[in-house]
Design a protein around this motif. Structure first.
Motif, PDB file in Angstrom:
ATOM      1  N   ASP A  66       2.994 -13.711  -3.655  1.00 44.51           N
ATOM      2  CA  ASP A  66       3.463 -13.481  -2.287  1.00 44.51           C
ATOM      3  C   ASP A  66       4.976 -13.349  -2.190  1.00 44.51           C
ATOM      4  OD1 ASP A  66       3.174 -13.136   0.442  1.00 44.51           O
ATOM      5  OD2 ASP A  66       2.892 -15.253   0.880  1.00 44.51           O
ATOM      6  N   LYS A 120       5.611  -3.379  -4.977  1.00 44.44           N
ATOM      7  CA  LYS A 120       4.421  -3.074  -4.166  1.00 44.44           C
ATOM      8  C   LYS A 120       4.103  -4.221  -3.192  1.00 44.44           C
ATOM      9  CE  LYS A 120      -0.283  -1.360  -4.741  1.00 44.44           C
ATOM     10  NZ  LYS A 120      -1.299  -0.954  -5.717  1.00 44.44           N
ATOM     11  N   ILE A 121       4.159  -5.452  -3.686  1.00 36.55           N
ATOM     12  CA  ILE A 121       3.924  -6.618  -2.826  1.00 36.55           C
ATOM     13  C   ILE A 121       4.965  -6.666  -1.707  1.00 36.55           C
ATOM     14  CG2 ILE A 121       3.916  -9.146  -2.701  1.00 36.55           C
ATOM     15  CD1 ILE A 121       2.907  -9.151  -5.623  1.00 36.55           C
ATOM     16  N   LYS A 123       6.783  -4.195  -0.429  1.00 36.65           N
ATOM     17  CA  LYS A 123       6.606  -3.103   0.521  1.00 36.65           C
ATOM     18  C   LYS A 123       5.391  -3.325   1.430  1.00 36.65           C
ATOM     19  CE  LYS A 123       7.824   1.044  -0.609  1.00 36.65           C
ATOM     20  NZ  LYS A 123       7.943   2.350  -1.260  1.00 36.65           N
ATOM     21  N   LYS A 124       4.381  -4.002   0.916  1.00 37.39           N
ATOM     22  CA  LYS A 124       3.207  -4.324   1.739  1.00 37.39           C
ATOM     23  C   LYS A 124       3.591  -5.327   2.828  1.00 37.39           C
ATOM     24  CE  LYS A 124      -1.605  -5.744   1.356  1.00 37.39           C
ATOM     25  NZ  LYS A 124      -2.676  -6.157   0.441  1.00 37.39           N
ATOM     26  N   LYS A 125       4.454  -6.279   2.476  1.00 36.94           N
ATOM     27  CA  LYS A 125       4.904  -7.284   3.441  1.00 36.94           C
ATOM     28  C   LYS A 125       5.965  -6.748   4.395  1.00 36.94           C
ATOM     29  CE  LYS A 125       3.943 -11.464   2.955  1.00 36.94           C
ATOM     30  NZ  LYS A 125       3.023 -12.269   3.735  1.00 36.94           N
ATOM     31  N   PRO A 127       6.842  -3.119   5.279  1.00 38.91           N
ATOM     32  CA  PRO A 127       6.751  -1.653   5.227  1.00 38.91           C
ATOM     33  C   PRO A 127       7.852  -0.935   6.014  1.00 38.91           C
ATOM     34  CG  PRO A 127       5.059  -2.558   6.660  1.00 38.91           C
ATOM     35  CD  PRO A 127       5.720  -3.719   5.985  1.00 38.91           C
TER      36      PRO A 127
END
Length: 150
Positions: A66, A120-121, A123-125, A127
């Motif tokens: 996370d 990636k993690i 950018k997911k959190k 965006p």
């Protein structure tokens, strides 16, 4: 601790890994810019070494799966200063992060995959934060935009 960018172009410096902070403490003390570190989490011996250094306290917690951003601390997968800097930018409500010289490792190096996963993690959190590089990069999760295009 790298010194290949003109000092007047740097506003802040960051460090997060306790062992790295300790090993680089004399270098950090020489720089004029404030240092962002997990100050309150450091030992009293390290804090006393930084007595005359302008430090900003931004805590850190490690969670392999996370990214988390709070007002005065972050949760990141590993204590890499790049991830710590991303967390600082997110906490400061940055809309864009511009990278230079973040080119990655040689082709086939598994550290590229590891960093791709962290990006990636993040950018997911987050965006809404645009991450671009103004130099070539091996990381697929980062857009490339020429410095002349800015």
């Amino acid at each position: 601790t790298q010194n290949n960018i003109a000092s007047e172009l740097i506003d802040l410096r960051a460090a997060c890994h306790p062992v790295r902070i300790i090993s680089d403490i004399d270098i950090h003390k020489k720089f004029d810019q404030p240092l962002i570190i997990p100050y309150s989490m450091l030992s009293s011996d390290v804090i006393s070494e930084l007595d005359e250094k302008s430090c900003l306290d931004f805590g850190i917690s490690i969670d392999p799966d996370d990214f988390g951003f709070k007002e005065n601390y972050c949760k990141i997968p590993v204590p890499f200063v790049f991830l710590y800097a991303l967390a600082i930018a997110a906490t400061g409500e940055a809309s864009r992060i511009t990278l230079a010289g973040f080119d990655g490792y040689k082709s086939g190096d598994i550290r590229n995959d590891e960093m791709e996963g962290f990006i990636k993690i993040f950018k997911k959190k987050q965006p809404e934060i645009d991450i671009i590089s103004i130099t070539e990069t091996a990381y697929k999760g980062i857009k490339i935009n020429s410095v002349y295009g800015l």
